[in-house]
Design an enzyme around this catalytic site. Structure first.
Site, PDB file in Angstrom:
ATOM      1  N   TYR A  48       0.825  -1.213   0.000  1.00  0.00           N
ATOM      2  CA  TYR A  48       0.000   0.000   0.000  1.00  0.00           C
ATOM      3  C   TYR A  48       0.859   1.263   0.000  1.00  0.00           C
ATOM      4  O   TYR A  48       0.353   2.360  -0.270  1.00  0.00           O
ATOM      5  CB  TYR A  48      -0.926   0.041   1.217  1.00  0.00           C
ATOM      6  CG  TYR A  48      -1.922  -1.080   1.338  1.00  0.00           C
ATOM      7  CD1 TYR A  48      -2.121  -2.010   0.307  1.00  0.00           C
ATOM      8  CD2 TYR A  48      -2.680  -1.231   2.486  1.00  0.00           C
ATOM      9  CE1 TYR A  48      -3.032  -3.042   0.436  1.00  0.00           C
ATOM     10  CE2 TYR A  48      -3.604  -2.257   2.626  1.00  0.00           C
ATOM     11  CZ  TYR A  48      -3.765  -3.158   1.605  1.00  0.00           C
ATOM     12  OH  TYR A  48      -4.670  -4.187   1.742  1.00  0.00           O
ATOM     13  N   HIS A 104       0.525 -11.819   1.977  1.00  0.00           N
ATOM     14  CA  HIS A 104      -0.523 -11.133   1.230  1.00  0.00           C
ATOM     15  C   HIS A 104      -1.186 -12.021   0.172  1.00  0.00           C
ATOM     16  O   HIS A 104      -2.404 -11.949  -0.036  1.00  0.00           O
ATOM     17  CB  HIS A 104       0.067  -9.875   0.574  1.00  0.00           C
ATOM     18  CG  HIS A 104      -0.915  -8.776   0.394  1.00  0.00           C
ATOM     19  ND1 HIS A 104      -0.575  -7.447   0.490  1.00  0.00           N
ATOM     20  CD2 HIS A 104      -2.236  -8.787   0.119  1.00  0.00           C
ATOM     21  CE1 HIS A 104      -1.651  -6.704   0.280  1.00  0.00           C
ATOM     22  NE2 HIS A 104      -2.664  -7.488   0.060  1.00  0.00           N
TER      23      HIS A 104
END
Length: 270
Positions: A48, A104
């Protein structure tokens, strides 16, 4: 706020705030607003590129001392270097440890996710993350990492919303003591918030469509991390905690499941 019991004996708040696509320069203020409203779970990730800002907003919090719970994630290109990757995330966050570290994606084509999980177990044992889990893993991927280590993920964070309810994954998680955490719980706002079935339930309760959808997740025992980028939406999401849907409401939303409703990538494709 309800906490969920993890399979490692720790607790995790059920409702949190996601920070995907919130720029590093803006996210600190939004995280602070969310914490002031009452959120006690903040979710970020290395990919991010906003961990520094999240850390600035989170500063002074500690779940162990009654504050907020913080999650970050290991990106695919660091699966062979998980220890250094977490050290980099911790430096950006300004923390000695996170509450939850997730892998992730399994990225099975790389052939490194088992090795990465072994490293994450070491990181947990070293105290750099208090709990470990995965994101976007299929049962076959979880079976592989458990077979190699004997350690079952505490959480699997997956795409989950009324149009894509992931019932088989949820059944697998429940059978193995894994908390299911929903990302894109509102379906990225694409049609769900204006769906007549959702709007009818919202009107019945005098609530927003987003609150109805989040209350559905909460009623099913899911952890949920909606993203909001302003105080109004943060407050609206948080208000889902005191909305109780009746059996008829839940049945109507349960009937919205559509096997073709996935919005994000297939877990095996990343």
């Amino acid at each position: 706020m309800t906490d969920l019991k993890l399979n490692d004996g720790r607790n995790m708040p059920q409702l949190g705030m996601g920070t995907w696509q919130i720029p590093d320069s803006q996210v600190a203020a939004i995280v602070r607003q969310g914490l002031d409203i009452g959120f006690r779970l903040v979710d970020t990730a290395a990919i991010y590129e906003n961990e520094r800002g999240v850390g600035d907003g989170y500063k002074g919090e500690s779940y162990e001392d009654g504050g907020a719970f913080l999650t970050t994630k290991l990106w695919n290109d660091r699966q062979g270097d998980a220890e250094a990757a977490l050290d980099e995330s911790l430096a950006l966050l300004g923390l000695d440890a996170v509450d939850l570290y997730l892998m992730h994606w399994p990225a099975p084509a790389q052939g490194q996710y088992v090795e990465a999980w072994q490293a994450m177990v070491r990181l947990r044992d070293a105290g750099k993350t208090r709990s470990i889990g995965v994101s976007n893993f299929l049962p076959e991927h979880i079976d592989a990492i458990v077979a190699a280590t004997g350690v079952t993920p505490a959480v699997n964070q997956i795409e989950l919303h009324p149009n894509f309810q992931q019932r088989e994954a949820r059944e697998y998680h429940e059978a193995h003591g894994i908390v299911t955490q929903s990302w894109s719980p509102l379906g990225q706002g694409k049609t769900l918030l204006t769906d007549e079935r959702i709007v009818t339930i919202a009107d019945k309760h005098g609530r927003s469509a987003a609150q109805v959808i989040l209350a559905w997740h909460l009623a099913h025992g899911l952890s949920v991390i909606p993203k909001a980028s302003d105080a109004e939406h943060l407050g609206d999401n948080f208000a889902a905690l005191d909305l109780t849907l009746d059996d008829e409401d839940l049945a109507k939303i349960d009937a919205m499941d559509d096997a073709g409703g996935r919005l994000g990538p297939e877990p095996g494709s990343m």
